[in-house]
Design a protein around this motif. Structure first.
Motif, PDB file in Angstrom:
ATOM      1  N   SER A 103     -77.626  15.564 -21.948  1.00  0.00           N
ATOM      2  CA  SER A 103     -77.769  16.787 -21.676  1.00  0.00           C
ATOM      3  C   SER A 103     -78.238  17.783 -22.870  1.00  0.00           C
ATOM      4  O   SER A 103     -78.933  18.733 -22.935  1.00  0.00           O
ATOM      5  CB  SER A 103     -76.555  17.818 -21.050  1.00  0.00           C
ATOM      6  N   VAL A 106     -82.156  17.098 -23.216  1.00  0.00           N
ATOM      7  CA  VAL A 106     -82.710  17.741 -22.186  1.00  0.00           C
ATOM      8  C   VAL A 106     -81.687  18.701 -21.304  1.00  0.00           C
ATOM      9  O   VAL A 106     -80.998  18.358 -20.174  1.00  0.00           O
ATOM     10  CB  VAL A 106     -83.501  16.957 -20.750  1.00  0.00           C
ATOM     11  N   SER A 107     -81.874  19.876 -21.597  1.00  0.00           N
ATOM     12  CA  SER A 107     -80.884  20.858 -21.069  1.00  0.00           C
ATOM     13  C   SER A 107     -81.628  21.736 -19.895  1.00  0.00           C
ATOM     14  O   SER A 107     -82.733  21.414 -19.380  1.00  0.00           O
ATOM     15  CB  SER A 107     -80.758  22.160 -22.106  1.00  0.00           C
ATOM     16  N   THR A 110     -84.302  23.622 -20.196  1.00  0.00           N
ATOM     17  CA  THR A 110     -85.648  22.984 -20.469  1.00  0.00           C
ATOM     18  C   THR A 110     -86.298  22.459 -19.192  1.00  0.00           C
ATOM     19  O   THR A 110     -87.364  22.586 -18.928  1.00  0.00           O
ATOM     20  CB  THR A 110     -85.182  21.531 -21.411  1.00  0.00           C
ATOM     21  N   LEU A 111     -85.089  21.978 -18.104  1.00  0.00           N
ATOM     22  CA  LEU A 111     -85.865  21.593 -16.934  1.00  0.00           C
ATOM     23  C   LEU A 111     -86.375  22.745 -16.241  1.00  0.00           C
ATOM     24  O   LEU A 111     -87.425  22.406 -15.502  1.00  0.00           O
ATOM     25  CB  LEU A 111     -84.749  21.167 -16.221  1.00  0.00           C
TER      26      LEU A 111
END
Length: 542
Positions: A103, A106-107, A110-111
């Motif tokens: 995480s 890629v938080s 971000t998604l």
């Protein structure tokens, strides 16, 4: 599919536009670098006119792994072989910790941003030839003085100066660091550093002090001044307790095993990382062995089981520590470690040791206490839902509170004890361009800049002068020298110590920090990093 969309797919980048738009955005933010030749090679490969469906599928299958590799290559992250070398340890982590680490790459935000980008691209691509704009932008950021250059934020390559090949030595420990630098200059400075360090030794007195006292070394995993600042605990009362504080101390590594070995070998100059695990060092280098010759009995206490990465075996084999581990039976588990093993409260372990010392009839002791209460990925049993920085702040406060309370216990005990706080390395909770928060593969300046201090306890003993703050660059040799002087001055017999005299002309040590295959060195007040042992770049600090 109609003729127009077929032609568009043939001549455009298609959904690969998303990939390059993300890269452009990250480059403009200074988060990644951009290598034009490799990126345009991928663009050309994707734009090759291929009408056969099978060949087109094969092209996509080949492009995906190359695109992932290229994204990493453009980033400032450590080489992939560093990750593979740690794979055995990663596989021992809890699944929840692995998810937490993922995480950080890629938080959720971000998604969500990626979803919006895909949504916008889908509709705008119906109107505009997005590939044209993407390629034009890629060309623009590739120009040496491009309209969108992010060079000030990128890792700066060392300026080539081939006519300069030597580093001027000023003294045994210093070099002239003014003027331009290149790979040859930095390599020479590093080699000169280790040659000088190999000649340095701390001489201990031949006679034991007339009055017994204990020595306790607090080896703390994952705390540096930067982590303390992030947690807002730089004004914790514990830091006001010390008689000596090293304000510019280098732990010389960002991993636990090497850090503790360096502490146990503190009576010699700094060794290179490979030398720590080669042939046994000179007996004179082992701090605890030097103290054992003066009558100090070795103690070892941990708040963990010491099994991860064979920590206990490392202490005995490479640190020459002979003491058995103090029993942990009956202690209450306080945390669950990143690998699922139990961790005990620091104050419980330390108070157990103090109680044993009160009851012991043996002579003086030198004890090593190692704690992993702050290791990334740990969970407090009663607050298991807290992770990341929130968890770290809570665990750091608890640790500092425990140490402060333990100091009060030592004062009340009236026992003669010298405590040395020597953390292993920082936690890297801030993160930077080369490493996510909690990653310590590269021993950056912020990770190795640890809070090291000394406190002298004893009934009726008096300090002359205020707390001494050592601003000169220091490392383990200064710690060993300070211990030697305390013994030589026999301060517990005189019931007083002049702090200025104890710290006068302590040995200085340039900041050179190493892990396996990685070196970070300060040169002319700037940090430089080498990931292959020969080439250097300026470490990105912003």
């Amino acid at each position: 599919m109609n003729t127009r969309s077929s032609q568009h797919t043939l001549n455009g980048l298609g959904w690969w536009n998303i990939y390059f738009i993300i890269k452009i955005g990250l480059f403009l933010q200074g988060t990644i670098d951009f290598h034009p030749i490799e990126n345009f090679a991928l663009v050309a490969f994707l734009l090759l006119p291929i009408r056969h469906k099978v060949l087109s599928i094969i092209r996509q299958c080949l492009a995906v792994p190359f695109g992932l590799w290229l994204m990493h290559y453009d980033s400032f992250l450590p080489p992939l072989d560093r990750l593979w070398s740690q794979m055995g340890q990663l596989l021992q982590f809890n699944l929840s910790y692995l998810i937490e680490l993922a995480s950080r790459f890629v938080s959720l935000e971000t998604l969500l941003g990626l979803f919006v980008l895909i949504f916008a691209y889908y509709f705008l691509n119906q109107i505009f030839r997005i590939s044209v704009f993407v390629v034009i932008t890629l060309v623009a950021i590739s120009l040496p003085s491009g309209l969108f250059s992010s060079q000030p934020n990128a890792v700066a390559n060392v300026s080539p100066q081939p006519e300069i090949a030597q580093t001027t030595q000023i003294s045994d420990n210093q070099v002239d660091e003014t003027g331009p630098v290149n790979d040859a200059i930095l390599n020479n400075a590093k080699d000169l550093f280790f040659r000088n360090e190999a000649q340095r030794r701390v001489s201990f007195p031949t006679e034991s002090p007339s009055t017994d006292f204990d020595l306790l070394f607090l080896s703390i995993c994952s705390v540096a001044w930067d982590d303390i600042e992030i947690a807002g605990l730089e004004n914790h009362p514990l830091f006001k307790e010390f008689d000596v504080m090293f304000d510019n101390f280098s732990a010389a590594t960002s991993y636990s095993g090497p850090a503790v070995i360096r502490l146990l070998r503190a009576s010699c100059g700094q060794e290179s990382h490979p030398e720590l695990f080669k042939a046994p060092a000179s007996k004179q280098c082992f701090l605890f062995d030097n103290l054992a010759k003066l009558g100090f009995q070795e103690n070892l206490l941990l708040n963990h089981d010491g099994k991860f990465d064979d920590f206990l075996g490392l202490l005995k084999e490479d640190g020459a520590l002979k003491a058995p581990l103090m029993s942990q039976a009956g202690l209450t588990q306080y945390q669950s470690a990143f690998d699922g093993s139990p961790i005990y409260r620091d104050k419980d372990v330390l108070n157990r040791w103090l109680d044993k010392r009160k009851q012991s009839q043996d002579g003086p002791a030198v004890a090593l206490y190692n704690t992993i209460s702050l290791h990334d990925g740990n969970r407090i049993i009663k607050a298991s839902g807290k992770v990341g920085l929130v968890s770290y702040k809570l665990r750091l406060k608890n640790l500092l509170d425990d140490l402060y309370d333990f100091f009060q216990e030592l004062k009340a005990s009236n026992r003669n004890i010298v405590v040395m706080l020597v953390p292993e390395h920082g936690a890297g909770m801030r993160g930077d361009k080369m490493q996510i928060a909690g990653m310590r593969e590269i021993p950056s300046s912020t990770i190795v800049h640890t809070p090291v201090g000394m406190k002298i306890f004893g009934q009726g003993i008096t300090r002359v002068g205020n707390t001494a703050h050592i601003s000169a660059p220091s490392s383990y040799l200064a710690v060993s020298t300070l211990v030697s002087r305390i013994i030589e001055e026999d301060i517990y017999a005189t019931k007083t110590f002049n702090i200025a005299e104890l710290v006068k002309d302590l040995p200085t040590t340039k900041m050179v920090a190493q892990n396996s295959g990685t070196t970070v060195m300060e040169y002319n007040k700037k940090p430089y990093v080498s990931l292959d042992g020969t080439t250097w770049s300026e470490y990105p600090t912003k």
